[in-house]
Scaffold this motif. Structure first.
Motif, PDB file in Angstrom:
ATOM      1  N   PRO A   4       0.813  -1.219   0.000  1.00 33.07           N
ATOM      2  CA  PRO A   4       0.000   0.000   0.000  1.00 33.07           C
ATOM      3  C   PRO A   4       0.844   1.266   0.000  1.00 33.07           C
ATOM      4  N   TRP A   5       2.073   1.181   0.524  1.00 33.45           N
ATOM      5  CA  TRP A   5       2.969   2.336   0.486  1.00 33.45           C
ATOM      6  C   TRP A   5       3.965   2.168  -0.648  1.00 33.45           C
ATOM      7  N   VAL A   6       4.709   3.224  -0.918  1.00 25.51           N
ATOM      8  CA  VAL A   6       5.621   3.184  -2.068  1.00 25.51           C
ATOM      9  C   VAL A   6       6.564   1.989  -1.975  1.00 25.51           C
ATOM     10  N   MET A   7       7.149   1.786  -0.797  1.00 22.00           N
ATOM     11  CA  MET A   7       8.143   0.724  -0.645  1.00 22.00           C
ATOM     12  C   MET A   7       7.516  -0.586  -0.181  1.00 22.00           C
ATOM     13  N   GLY A   8       6.197  -0.659  -0.140  1.00 23.89           N
ATOM     14  CA  GLY A   8       5.529  -1.898   0.258  1.00 23.89           C
ATOM     15  C   GLY A   8       4.789  -1.725   1.566  1.00 23.89           C
ATOM     16  N   ALA A   9       4.976  -2.683   2.468  1.00 27.65           N
ATOM     17  CA  ALA A   9       4.229  -2.657   3.731  1.00 27.65           C
ATOM     18  C   ALA A   9       4.645  -1.488   4.616  1.00 27.65           C
ATOM     19  N   ARG A  10       5.861  -1.018   4.405  1.00 26.72           N
ATOM     20  CA  ARG A  10       6.417  -0.021   5.302  1.00 26.72           C
ATOM     21  C   ARG A  10       6.270   1.396   4.759  1.00 26.72           C
ATOM     22  N   TYR A  11       5.716   2.270   5.582  1.00 20.86           N
ATOM     23  CA  TYR A  11       5.623   3.693   5.259  1.00 20.86           C
ATOM     24  C   TYR A  11       7.011   4.317   5.386  1.00 20.86           C
ATOM     25  N   THR A  12       7.413   5.108   4.387  1.00 22.93           N
ATOM     26  CA  THR A  12       8.716   5.790   4.430  1.00 22.93           C
ATOM     27  C   THR A  12       8.554   7.232   3.939  1.00 22.93           C
ATOM     28  N   VAL A  13       9.641   7.977   3.930  1.00 21.30           N
ATOM     29  CA  VAL A  13       9.603   9.348   3.417  1.00 21.30           C
ATOM     30  C   VAL A  13       9.341   9.406   1.914  1.00 21.30           C
ATOM     31  N   ALA A  14       9.406   8.270   1.213  1.00 23.67           N
ATOM     32  CA  ALA A  14       9.007   8.269  -0.202  1.00 23.67           C
ATOM     33  C   ALA A  14       7.516   8.561  -0.352  1.00 23.67           C
ATOM     34  N   ASP A  15       6.729   8.241   0.672  1.00 23.76           N
ATOM     35  CA  ASP A  15       5.276   8.433   0.573  1.00 23.76           C
ATOM     36  C   ASP A  15       4.855   9.900   0.554  1.00 23.76           C
ATOM     37  N   PRO A  16       5.319  10.735   1.494  1.00 24.73           N
ATOM     38  CA  PRO A  16       4.962  12.154   1.353  1.00 24.73           C
ATOM     39  C   PRO A  16       5.510  12.784   0.080  1.00 24.73           C
ATOM     40  N   TYR A  17       6.618  12.258  -0.437  1.00 24.77           N
ATOM     41  CA  TYR A  17       7.168  12.853  -1.667  1.00 24.77           C
ATOM     42  C   TYR A  17       6.255  12.539  -2.858  1.00 24.77           C
ATOM     43  N   LEU A  18       5.859  11.284  -3.005  1.00 22.60           N
ATOM     44  CA  LEU A  18       4.935  10.954  -4.098  1.00 22.60           C
ATOM     45  C   LEU A  18       3.620  11.708  -3.930  1.00 22.60           C
ATOM     46  N   PHE A  19       3.096  11.739  -2.712  1.00 15.47           N
ATOM     47  CA  PHE A  19       1.844  12.457  -2.450  1.00 15.47           C
ATOM     48  C   PHE A  19       1.944  13.915  -2.889  1.00 15.47           C
ATOM     49  N   THR A  20       3.068  14.551  -2.542  1.00 16.77           N
ATOM     50  CA  THR A  20       3.251  15.977  -2.857  1.00 16.77           C
ATOM     51  C   THR A  20       3.249  16.208  -4.364  1.00 16.77           C
ATOM     52  N   ILE A  21       4.002  15.430  -5.069  1.00 15.41           N
ATOM     53  CA  ILE A  21       4.098  15.622  -6.519  1.00 15.41           C
ATOM     54  C   ILE A  21       2.782  15.247  -7.201  1.00 15.41           C
ATOM     55  N   ALA A  22       2.087  14.272  -6.623  1.00 18.00           N
ATOM     56  CA  ALA A  22       0.800  13.840  -7.201  1.00 18.00           C
ATOM     57  C   ALA A  22      -0.297  14.891  -7.056  1.00 18.00           C
ATOM     58  N   GLN A  23      -0.038  15.956  -6.283  1.00 16.24           N
ATOM     59  CA  GLN A  23      -0.998  17.064  -6.224  1.00 16.24           C
ATOM     60  C   GLN A  23      -1.154  17.731  -7.585  1.00 16.24           C
ATOM     61  N   TRP A  24      -0.138  17.620  -8.418  1.00 18.00           N
ATOM     62  CA  TRP A  24      -0.072  18.420  -9.652  1.00 18.00           C
ATOM     63  C   TRP A  24      -0.527  17.652 -10.879  1.00 18.00           C
ATOM     64  N   LEU A  25      -0.863  16.392 -10.751  1.00 23.18           N
ATOM     65  CA  LEU A  25      -0.978  15.567 -11.958  1.00 23.18           C
ATOM     66  C   LEU A  25      -2.150  15.950 -12.850  1.00 23.18           C
TER      67      LEU A  25
END
Lengths: 207, 207
Positions: B150-171
């Protein structure tokens, strides 16, 4: 055993030098851009981004130069290629590498890879025209503030050094005046004298 | 105490969310792009790159989102925002963040910041025209291969998640069809429900 997929005259040289400096057990595999091998189905299975570098490790494939460089430094800690146990110093090195990747290399890429961002030939020509200014502005910042000397991060040699050296191979072709950035040029000369750098370049030429 | 220099609707939101998730003691400072505050002499002393984010730490200023995100994760290890003691897993996360920074964000930037790479207005328009294709290609790769769920790297939430979320605001503004990337959209929705994300966005709007 590691396998580095590389192409000559690309940023994969940075990871190649880092592997050599780390004393890693590795081989290099040429991806021939002349026949668009980066788009071949075999290579896309290794790296679906169709770019180099890609590093096959015992745990899987890694891509993206800043990630590879940090990985090599962390995987071979005895080589001392990055600050350890100091999150701030590590982040400073990562910030430098990220700047090379996402600002300087991108400015450079508008000379040869403009088709990534526009289809119109006139637009691609307009991008090429601005490359000297855009790339020179990046080097001016590096010369003035980011390159501490004698190595990028100061007294300590890190993986930021082969990365700057690699990208600095292209600066004359990008239209940058080397006389304006003497510290960058001196860094490049100092790097070119290292045995690891000579070996990496010779091995790429022979591949 | 940390100070995050930010501008709304930019990638600085990723570091803002990460600081919030880390439980850091921090303040945010708005840099007003409407009056070109990023070019002011005061701000250039903090960040000579004239961009956001910049993070003032007790040891000095850091820039570049991938470096900041890794720093926040390493500086606040108890928050568990990155793999520790596993150089390969850490590098996979860094590779994802580097791809967002140097490929996806760059493809996006040709819509609003084309002046960085060409002067001719027709060329800048030609760049804008290609943004939907270039950005969509990045999201297709993320949807198909990079976002594990469910998270970018799999089961574990990491700082990659807020980064994808942030950029996905613009899509949507970039012309990407959200129906083609349901997993990215689901990730964005899941992120938007986190209290940390709600607070970071509300604090930026109130600043």
């Amino acid at each position: 055993m590691f396998i580095l997929y590389f192409a000559p005259h690309t940023c994969s040289l940075a990871s190649h030098i880092a592997l050599e400096e780390a004393g890693a057990d590795y081989e290099i595999r040429l991806i021939d851009f002349n026949v668009r091998e980066q788009q071949s189905s075999d290579y896309l299975e290794i790296n679906p981004k169709a770019r180099v570098p890609a590093l096959k490790t015992p745990q899987g494939v890694l891509t993206e130069t800043p990630a590879l460089l940090a990985y090599i430094a962390q995987r071979f800690p005895e080589a001392g290629l990055a600050p350890r146990d100091d999150a701030f110093a590590f982040a400073e090195m990562q910030a430098f590498n990220s700047y090379l990747c996402s600002t300087l290399h991108i400015a450079h890429a508008h000379r040869m890879r403009g088709y990534r961002w526009a289809d119109d030939p006139a637009a691609i020509a307009a991008m090429q025209k601005k490359v000297p200014d855009a790339v020179s502005a990046c080097y001016a910042l590096i010369e003035r503030q980011l390159l501490r000397g004698p190595w990028v991060m100061g007294a300590r040699y890190t993986v930021a050094d082969p990365y700057l050296f690699t990208i600095a191979q292209w600066l004359e072709d990008d239209g940058v005046d080397p006389d304006l950035i003497p510290r960058v040029i001196e860094h490049r000369s100092r790097m070119s004298e290292r045995e690891t750098v000579k070996k990496a370049i010779a091995d790429e030429q022979a591949a």
